[in-house]
Structure formats: C-alpha cells, structure tokens
Design a protein around this motif. Structure first.
Motif, short mmCIF file in Angstrom:
data_model
loop_
_atom_site.label_atom_id
_atom_site.label_comp_id
_atom_site.label_asym_id
_atom_site.label_seq_id
_atom_site.Cartn_x
_atom_site.Cartn_y
_atom_site.Cartn_z
N PHE A 1 0.81 -1.20 0.00
CA PHE A 1 0.00 0.00 0.00
C PHE A 1 0.85 1.27 0.00
N ASN B 1 1.31 3.21 -3.29
CA ASN B 1 0.07 3.87 -3.69
C ASN B 1 -0.25 5.03 -2.77
N PHE B 2 -0.04 4.78 -1.47
CA PHE B 2 -0.46 5.78 -0.51
C PHE B 2 0.35 7.06 -0.64
N GLN C 1 1.53 8.26 -3.37
CA GLN C 1 1.01 9.01 -4.52
C GLN C 1 -0.33 9.66 -4.20
N VAL C 2 -1.13 8.98 -3.34
CA VAL C 2 -2.37 9.61 -2.89
C VAL C 2 -2.04 10.91 -2.15
N TYR D 1 0.67 12.83 -2.59
CA TYR D 1 1.11 13.85 -3.56
C TYR D 1 -0.10 14.47 -4.26
#
Lengths: 292, 290
Positions: B258, B261-262, B264-265, B267
């Motif tokens: 995760f 992905n996290f 980039q969430v 950003y």
C-alpha cells in the motif's frame, strides 16, 4: 495484414472517439484539461468488471449500469473539483494541475482497491472473431464500433436539437453572455460534467469487454482522447470523432514500418505537430482561446 | 544511520530537481511536465558513458550537460510557442516520448532491464563510496543549483523572467525577445535536472525506466507547488516534505504494497489542496498560475 490493421484502427478509433467525445464535451464548457476524465474511463471499466464478477447481471445490464454509476461519480467530482475551481475563478493552468492531482489520487485508490494485476471480463475462452473481408473482429469489438457511431451521432443531435444542448453550446461559446440571457451556467456545467463523465464510464465499460483492465488504463486512454480532440478540433464533435479515427489509423498503420512499441510515441509526435502547426485542429474554427 | 543518510541524499537530489523546475515554473511561469525525462536523460547519458566506454564520472557529467541542452532545445523550441496549459500538454507529450525511448530502445538502454554496475562517483581517482561522502557531493550539487538560480533570478536576466511570468506581452512591448529568454532558461533548468540525474545514477548504481515516468514529473511539480513556486526556500521545503512524509508512513508500519500507492495519494491530495486553498505553497509569496 493491412486489412487486419485497418480493422484494428477502426476499433481503436472507436474507443478513442468514445473517450474523446466525453472529454471534449466537458472541455468545451470548463475550458481546461480535466485529467479526471481518465478516472471516469478507468472507473467505468472497473465497475463493469465488478458487476460481471460479483453479480449475475448479463452484459447488457452491465453496459447500462457502468455509465450510470460513473455519472454518479461525476456528481461527486463536480462537487469536490469543478465547482470549487469555478468558484475561485481558477485559471486553466491551475485547474489542470488540480485535476492532475485528483487523477493521481483516483488511480492509486483504484489500484489499492483492486490490485495492480490486469483484470479481464472476457473469460478464459479465446474466441476467433468473425471474418470480415479477410480480417477478424470479435463481437465485443463490433459492439464498440457500433456504440461509437451511435454515441457520436446521438451527441451531435442532442447538442443541436434539444434545449439543454443549445444551452451547452451557448455556455461553451461565451459563459457570461449565456448568463446574461438567463441561462443558469452552473446548472449547465454541472449537467455537462455528469453526462460527459457518464460517457467516459461507457467508454471504459466497453473497453473492459475487449481489453485488459489495469489502474493506469485511464491516463493512456485519456491522452489518446486529448490527442483526438486537439487533432480534430475541439469546437465540433464531428471533428473529435474524425480526430479519434485519425489517431487510431496513424497508431495502427505505422506498425507496417516500425516496431509496435513506438506506436504511442508517434501519436504524441502528431499531437505536438498539431499544437504547433494547427492548434485549432482539422475542422476547428478558432473561436475560443488559442493555444498561442 | 545509513538509512537517515540515504534519505538526506534523496532530499538533496530532489532539491536540485525542484530548484531546477522552480526556475521555469516559479520564476518564469512555465510549468513543464518533462523534468523526470530530463532527469532520466542525465542519468542514462552518464551511466552509458561510464559503463560502456569506461569514461570518468566527470566526463559523464559534462556529456550529460551537452545532451540535456540539445534535447532541451528539441523540447522547448516547439513547446514554447504555446501558452500556459497547452505548454504543459506539449511537455507531457515529450515526457511520454522520452520515456518510450528509455523503455524501448533496448539496444542502447537495455529497456526495462535497466543498466547495472554504474560506478560510484570519483574525483582524481579517489572513489567516493561512503554514504557520508556521497551526501557531501549531493549537498554540494544542491548548493550549486541554488547559487545558479539565485544568481540568475537576482540579475537583470531574472527580472525579465519575472516580467514574462507576470505579463509576457508587456515584456515584449518593452523590446525583450521573450522567446529567447524562455529557451535559455529551459536549457539551464534542463542541465540542472540532468546533473541531478547523473548524481542519482552514480549514487544508486542501477537505473531503469521506471524511475523516469510521468508520475515522477508530477512528483517534482508537487514539490515546487507545495513548497512555494518562485520563492527561495520553497523548492527545498517542498522536496524535504514530500520525501520525508512518505518515509514516516514506513515508520508507522503501513504494508509495503500500500505504501507506494499511498504516497502518490498524498502527492495528489497535496496538489489539489494547494491549488484550491494555497496556490503560493508553504513559504511562497507568489500565487502560482494566477
């Protein structure tokens, strides 16, 4: 070989037309590059995947529900992205960056929810398509082609014949003039965003029938839609459709001369060429803000 | 300790990148989405020279600069004819094309397999292999980038750049050839990014195209905007925050599947929030894109 490439170009072009129409529809009224459209596309594909995997609905219902559920997402998108940007009178550049950020969030949420591996709703059976003039086309691909034609024509009629369509064109041409003559611009923009997002979901749902479903599918597809919009001219939907088939054709015919890995680079070269030499596109009249 | 030093080196490298983008985006008002590609161009140039032809890292840096300037002309000469968001889209296109070259020109770049065994930096035959030594080199490059940008922005040349940002037509009306200014500043920015790429390649000793995607470009844009576009300490603060913030997630113990992905969430959310509520960033004085 050439015939098969032409058929492939037709299928790819149809998908790009479906993406491009939704993108251009919203672009005309908000006037910025809303990368969130890639999200609508990917979401449509994942909704179609989810429905066909975890429910007993047949594919016709899946294709009806995917755009509707995505359109509901469009309502949320309008509330948290488009409306605040409009209220702040954000410039196109600021709006573009905000949408890029929102796209990044959405793509990663999709990949956290479904994983990064490629999903498919085709099943394991490989079906040889129908033979049309010596080339093969499968039933889902035929559905994509037919839907593209129906959507392009339907949107063209909707924009030119209905009251809402006329209002959308009025807001697209001159938002303040539209407001002066009593059109509720906010409502028109809201409805356009919802319908455009739904069209993005439809494109994604249709793509899911034929292609692998991955979280990053939205960005690439969206870029093809953007190139179609720029090449065709964003002022007319016919131009966008023309641009979409042009991109599909260019992308597939270059395989005759160069390895397929370079397909997408060719498309971006075409886009840059258009931006510099003919920013209004094949068919566009230069009515709005120019690229220069 | 090694880990902390590693993070600090990353902060320094990203500071160079965001300072170089800020020269374009913050000081001149030209937001480019091709900086990850220019970063990669520097990394690949230097890595290929040192591994294939056995040249010294110093030659690698020099050649990377030449390559970066030449490619920057290929990008900027057409793109700079466009305005604001269309400029962003054009540089986005070039980012995709350059990434495709890194990924598909397998004979030279080894494609997705990447380049391994890149030598660590050496000066006068003395190889710098300790983390502390590498950190010093990275800090020197960051300070150098800062000095270059401060010298440029406080000179008459920099005043013209600000004039272009505020009102390009007015600057042109005063007889400034704004197109030339923009092409020049793009080349300077590209060189700094390419040098950051060289340092990155020789620091991690392995590069592959995955480090130079458009997502990386967006990350650098986030750093500039979060820190504060067009301000002195903004790029440094932005780079620090966006490198350190995801690392704290690791300490909190988020599963690694995760984590990527996290971050980039984070950003993405920061980009949206900054654009809507604080376009001047944490320490900036200039409202980006207004």
């Amino acid at each position: 070989m050439v015939r098969q490439l032409l058929i492939n170009a037709l299928i790819a072009g149809s998908l790009y037309a479906l993406i491009g129409i939704g993108f251009a529809l919203i672009f005309r009224v908000v006037k910025f590059f809303h990368f969130t459209h890639g999200l609508s596309y990917a979401l449509g594909a994942y909704v179609a995947f989810g429905l066909s995997r975890w429910s007993n609905l047949n594919l016709v219902w899946v294709l009806i529900l995917a755009p509707i559920i995505t359109a509901v997402f469009g309502v949320i998108l309008y509330a948290i992205i488009f409306q605040p940007l409009r209220n702040r009178r954000a410039t196109p550049l600021v709006s573009l960056i905000a949408c890029l950020g929102a796209y990044l969030v959405g793509q990663n949420l999709l990949s956290m929810a479904f994983g990064d591996d490629a999903k498919s709703i085709r099943g394991d059976v490989v079906v040889l398509g129908m033979n049309v003039l010596g080339a093969y086309i499968t039933l889902p691909q035929l559905v994509i082609v037919v839907f593209a034609i129906v959507v392009v024509l339907g949107c063209a009629v909707w924009l030119s014949k209905t009251e809402l369509g006329t209002q959308i064109r009025a807001v697209a041409n001159d938002p303040s003039l539209a407001t002066i003559i009593g059109i509720a611009s906010d409502r028109v923009v809201f409805l356009t965003v919802v319908v455009g997002t739904g069209l993005g979901g439809l494109a994604g749902g249709l793509a899911a029938l034929d292609r692998a479903i991955v979280p990053t599918m939205g960005l690439n597809a969206l870029l093809m839609g953007v190139v179609a919009t720029i090449a065709g001219g964003k002022e007319s939907l016919g131009g966008v459709a023309f641009g979409a088939y042009f991109v599909g054709l260019a992308q597939n015919m270059v395989i005759l001369w160069i390895p397929s890995a370079w397909q997408d680079s060719i498309v971006f070269l075409i886009m840059i060429g258009f931006l510099i030499l003919r920013p209004q596109g094949f068919m566009g009249r230069d009515t709005g803000r120019s690229a220069f | 300790m090694e880990y902390i030093l590693h993070i600090l080196v990353l902060v320094a490298i990203y500071t160079v990148l965001s300072v170089s983008l800020d020269l374009l985006a913050g000081h001149t008002g030209l937001l480019s989405l091709s900086h990850a590609a220019l970063f990669g161009l520097g990394a690949y140039s230097s890595a290929l020279l040192t591994t294939r032809f056995g040249t010294s890292v110093f030659v690698g840096f020099l050649v990377a600069m030449v390559v970066a300037v030449l490619i920057s002309f290929c990008i900027s000469l057409p793109s700079l004819r466009l305005q604001d968001d269309y400029f962003v889209i054009a540089t986005f296109g070039f980012q995709m094309i350059l990434f495709s070259i890194f990924n598909n020109w397998i004979a030279v770049t080894h494609g997705p397999m990447g380049i391994t065994n890149i030598p660590q930096p050496s000066i006068f035959g003395w190889t710098i292999s300790s983390r502390v030594g590498l950190l010093v080199v990275a800090l020197l490059l960051a300070i150098f980038a800062y000095v270059v940008v401060i010298l440029i922005t406080s000179s008459p040349f920099g005043r013209v750049l600000r004039a272009i940002r505020e009102d390009e037509i007015f600057a042109r009306a005063l007889g400034k050839r704004t197109y030339r200014f923009k092409v020049t500043v793009f080349a300077v920015s590209a060189t700094l990014s390419a040098w950051a790429g060289c340092l990155y390649a020789h620091y991690v000793t392995y590069i592959d195209p995955a480090s130079f995607t458009v997502m990386e470009s967006i990350l650098v844009v986030s750093m500039v905007i979060v820190g504060g576009a067009g301000s002195r300490w903004g790029p440094f603060i932005g780079a620090s925050v966006l490198v350190l913030l995801p690392e704290t997630l690791r300490i909190v113990g988020l599963p690694s599947t995760f984590a990527a992905n996290f971050r980039q969430v984070i950003y993405g959310t920061l980009l949206v929030v900054m654009m809507m509520f604080r376009p001047r960033g944490i320490v900036g004085k200039y409202d980006f894109g207004q």
